[in-house]
Design an enzyme around this catalytic site. Structure first.
Site, PDB file in Angstrom:
ATOM      1  N   PRO A   2       0.802  -1.084  -0.069  1.00 39.34           N
ATOM      2  CG  PRO A   2      -0.793  -1.491   1.724  1.00 39.34           C
ATOM      3  CD  PRO A   2       0.672  -1.983   1.280  1.00 39.34           C
ATOM      4  CD  GLU A   3       5.727   2.013  -1.713  1.00 37.67           C
ATOM      5  OE1 GLU A   3       6.006   3.288  -2.096  1.00 37.67           O
ATOM      6  OE2 GLU A   3       6.362   1.093  -1.307  1.00 37.67           O
ATOM      7  CE  LYS A  51       3.056   5.442   1.921  1.00 36.49           C
ATOM      8  NZ  LYS A  51       4.235   4.729   2.652  1.00 36.49           N
ATOM      9  CG  ASN A 169      10.942   0.534   2.783  1.00 35.85           C
ATOM     10  OD1 ASN A 169      11.628   1.547   2.904  1.00 35.85           O
ATOM     11  ND2 ASN A 169      11.335  -0.696   2.924  1.00 35.85           N
ATOM     12  NE  ARG A 250       8.366   1.101   5.917  1.00 37.56           N
ATOM     13  CZ  ARG A 250       7.855   1.896   5.345  1.00 37.56           C
ATOM     14  NH1 ARG A 250       7.405   2.978   5.694  1.00 37.56           N
ATOM     15  NH2 ARG A 250       7.090   1.551   4.310  1.00 37.56           N
TER      16      ARG A 250
END
Length: 269
Positions: A2-3, A51, A169, A250
């Site tokens: 989910p970006e 987002k 990411n 991350r």
């Protein structure tokens, strides 16, 4: 993952399924909204902001309200036909069910859910930087916000949604590889911030409208990324093994040859 592009796609799915429809029943499975009933409300539109997903509604008295949700790393919305089996995720992950005469929208493992007057959306998304896929995209403002934190690593700065909204990411790793910049480079040592911001927007826009995210141009399995998810595999440019390491909270992937580290410039005397 989910970006920004995934959330944009999700908003389009919900819009096609629900826009203009009256909700016949709602079932919230989160404590803060457990007693909320949207029955009789009309869905006006579904939109994304970085987002964040914003389902805008009209109450029976025509007052505009917004159902806000955040997908984070594991959230998802699915739209089903009435009577269709819900097979998106395990049932215990369902956080909300919205029924209309023509569709059923099911939200799985959603975060930061809230129902607020639409006029107060800024309380939830007003802190975000320019939206890479939004109608108000402003690359100069995104560059300005990045440059305001000169000592932050560029890897962390790209993920900070207060700078620009929508990069996650995957795109962080891919943009940095394509620009030849180490994730640990301080922002003020990045040679071309406008070029990096422009590339990030182009990548997200290229993947808008499809679920397979690709930065290489290929949609074939195993060929969609340059570095992301490719630890120990050879760099597509130089053959060096791709590395994976923690960056903040991350993981990051990079090529140590194609993305040499650049020290911060010396302070003025």
């Amino acid at each position: 993952m989910p970006e920004g592009d995934t959330v944009w796609n999700t908003a389009r799915v919900l819009h096609r399924a629900l826009a203009g429809a009256r909700i016949t029943s709602s079932d919230f499975r989160v404590p803060q909204l457990a007693t909320t009933d949207l029955s009789g409300w009309t869905v006006r539109e579904s939109a994304s902001r970085g987002k964040h997903l914003l389902l805008r509604l009209s109450a029976p008295d025509e007052a505009p309200w917004t159902l806000h949700s955040h997908l984070r790393m594991d959230g998802a919305w699915r739209a089903y036909a009435p009577g269709e089996r819900w097979n998106g995720r395990p049932a215990h992950l369902i956080r909300v069910v919205l029924r209309s005469p023509g569709a059923v929208a099911v939200g799985y493992h959603l975060h930061e859910m809230a129902v607020v007057p639409t006029a107060e959306e800024d309380r939830l998304v007003g802190h975000l930087g320019p939206d890479l896929l939004g109608p108000d995209w402003d690359p100069a403002e995104a560059v300005r916000r990045l440059a305001d934190h000169p000592e932050q690593t560029i890897g962390e700065a790209l993920l900070d949604q207060r700078n620009l909204a929508g990069v996650g990411n995957l795109y962080k790793c891919e943009v940095l590889f394509l620009r030849g910049v180490s994730p640990w480079t301080p922002v003020d040592a990045v040679p071309d911030l406008p070029g990096m911001v422009t590339l990030a927007q182009r990548l997200l826009a290229a993947n808008r409208g499809r679920w397979t995210q690709s930065s290489t141009g290929s949609l074939h399995r195993g060929q969609t990324s340059y570095v992301y998810g490719r630890r120990a595999q050879p760099c597509r440019r130089c053959g060096t093994a791709i590395r994976k390491e923690e960056l903040g909270d991350r993981v990051t992937y990079w090529c140590p040859v194609c993305q040499p580290e650049r020290p911060a410039p010396p302070a003025p005397s």
